[in-house]
Design a protein around this motif. Structure first.
Motif: not given
Length: 554
Positions: A165, A168, A171, A191, A195
């Protein structure tokens, strides 16, 4: 989706000890008057009824439960109901969540990988890891393995999933490095918007399936198409330039301009000449280790990093403590209140976008933490007499902590220089996970010690974060992301903008050319210190040099 799936797949419905009887098969729901009489006889009327049963004896001693029955009003099957993770086995459930949070602490390692290997390569590796872990786990969960062994495998899977994870944060860095200053908040919030959408999707999936195993299978299938990202997502042009790969950066920028139907026109030659000149005037480069150590040797950056570490730690602790525990404030509408919390978080992100764009980063961050602290303090004060007000206060706290967290992500990325930006963000996330690990433990204090205690801790922590934010600089004034530590240290609102930096460097270059003949391919000494004359490369899509095709034709 992977993070918040735990809210539903590990939910603990109402339960009590199972009654052994030859006359009926025990269920949580009352079947008849005879069934009710057995419940009255064997199940205590106190709060211990979930974990103890009465013995049929003169002194009516209590003994711990061996089996349980669960209510299926809101949840049919979860890992809590299948593996009996209640009462004396409740700590095993907490371990599975802590394993996930510990896995996300690997953000520091993945940040180093992103700075050394590239943003895209690291991101794809983590996606591949998640696909393999989810598929393998689901196959094992449907095998004939014992419950305890399945629990061990599930815990390891949660750890690896948490590690995956961390894509994230990578990114986020990639997005911010591909956009200009006035669109960084939008890039970061994109993002966060998705999410939040993932929270909504995972709630809908479990709401219609009511089965944790089916939910995990759907989540596993959903993740698999992300394997195509390697061919869809380009590498960060800013990272390529910082590593001296100018030709590759040129291809990436031209591809982005082509896909977005933009042209570079006359600015293309000027930009690439600037990049090549920037590479020539820096005959010596920072080594990665030198930049990382120099970051903490700088008193300005050291103080700033410590403040950001605490703010991010408080963000995650309060976000998880309030967000994942919000359904516990009501026993009759868990899906409705979770849905409200999702829309509340979405509104908080929009509020963050508006305030950060109009008023900068610093002042909104202070206000968000202050209002969050006051909202959390209202929860225990109104919980018994005014439960609706208490739930509304919890939703308000979720709104403000969501806005603060989204803004903190932008602040963190704008603080670190390009060469160690992913490492800096990863280190910040890793330290923030300390708050994430403690969040579920602090939340349990409301049941084991005193109901207001966790809310007091969350409220005070948020207030301290608001005070700490006062000492942070305003980063909105910077047009370009900092490339070096000296650029990151600048907090003067009159910092030269991109055009001014280019003219200054041109003047410096003339002096350098007159004093020393530059070689076309200078040798790079990784152990030496480079000159602090690097300039930021703005995103071509939004710079003043990029013009649409229609304007060019005119």
């Amino acid at each position: 989706m992977t993070a918040f799936s735990y809210v539903f797949i590990a939910a603990t419905p109402e339960h009590r000890c199972q009654i052994d009887s030859m006359n009926f098969t025990d269920t949580f729901a009352v079947q008849s008057n005879i069934h009710q009489s057995y419940i009255d006889r064997y199940i205590p009327s106190t709060k211990d009824r979930n974990c103890y049963t009465n013995e049929i004896s003169f002194d009516r001693k209590r003994k711990p439960c061996e089996k349980w029955v669960f209510s299926n009003t809101f949840y049919n099957t979860t890992i809590s109901t299948e593996w009996n993770l209640v009462c004396h086995r409740l700590h095993l459930k907490a371990i599975t969540q802590n394993a996930y949070i510990m896995g996300t602490s690997g953000a520091f390692l993945t940040g180093i990988m992103a700075d050394k290997l590239g943003r895209r390569t690291t991101m794809y590796s983590l996606i591949l890891l998640m696909v393999i872990v989810l598929n393998t786990t689901q196959l094992i969960m449907h095998s004939k393995m014992s419950i305890d062994n399945k629990l061990i495998v599930f815990t390891i899977s949660r750890f690896l999933t948490g590690f995956a994870q961390t894509t994230y944060s990578i990114t986020l860095v990639l997005l911010l490095e591909m956009t200009s200053a006035n669109r960084r908040v939008l890039a970061s919030n994109i993002l966060s918007y998705f999410y939040t959408l993932g929270e909504l999707l995972i709630m809908l999936i479990y709401y219609f399936t009511r089965d944790w195993s089916i939910t995990m299978w759907i989540l596993t299938i959903y993740v698999m198409p992300f394997l195509c990202y390697y061919w869809c997502v380009p590498e960060s042009a800013r990272w390529l330039v910082s590593t001296g790969r100018l030709l590759h950066a040129r291809k990436v920028l031209r591809r982005i301009a082509y896909i977005n139907r933009r042209t570079l026109e006359n600015s293309e030659k000027k930009l690439y000449d600037d990049l090549q000149r920037d590479a020539r005037i820096r005959p010596k480069r920072y080594s990665y280790t030198y930049v990382l150590t120099s970051l903490f040797k700088s008193s300005v950056m050291r103080q700033r990093c410590l403040i950001i570490f605490y703010i991010m730690m408080t963000n995650l602790m309060v976000y998880l403590g309030i967000g994942m525990g919000i359904t516990a404030l009501t026993n009759d509408r868990p899906y409705e209140i979770f849905l409200l919390s999702v829309f509340t978080e979405l509104f908080g992100l929009c509020l963050c976008h508006f305030c950060a764009t109009k008023f900068g980063r610093k002042i909104p961050l202070i206000i968000f933490f202050t209002l969050c602290s006051l909202s959390i303090l209202t929860i225990p004060l109104t919980h018994k007499k005014y439960p609706t007000v208490s739930s509304s206060a919890a939703l308000s706290a979720k709104l403000f902590i969501s806005a603060a967290q989204a803004l903190s992500w932008v602040y963190t990325s704008e603080t670190f220089p390009t060469v160690i930006r992913s490492t800096g963000v990863g280190l910040t996330v890793s330290i923030a996970r300390i708050g994430g690990v403690w969040a579920p433990q602090i939340s349990l204090l409301s049941q084991s010690v005193w109901f207001p205690l966790p809310y007091i801790i969350f409220s005070v922590s948020s207030a301290i974060a608001a005070i700490c934010a006062i000492f942070l600089p305003e980063t909105r004034i910077k047009t370009a992301l900092p490339e070096t530590i000296k650029q990151a240290e600048k907090v003067d609102p009159h910092v030269p903008q991109y055009g001014q930096q280019m003219s200054e460097i041109e003047e410096e270059e003339e002096v350098i050319v007159k004093s020393k003949k530059l070689s076309v391919c200078p040798e790079v000494d990784e152990d030496a210190v480079e000159e602090e004359n690097s300039t930021a490369v703005e995103d071509l899509l939004f710079s003043e040099y990029v013009k649409p095709n229609e304007e060019r034709k005119k």
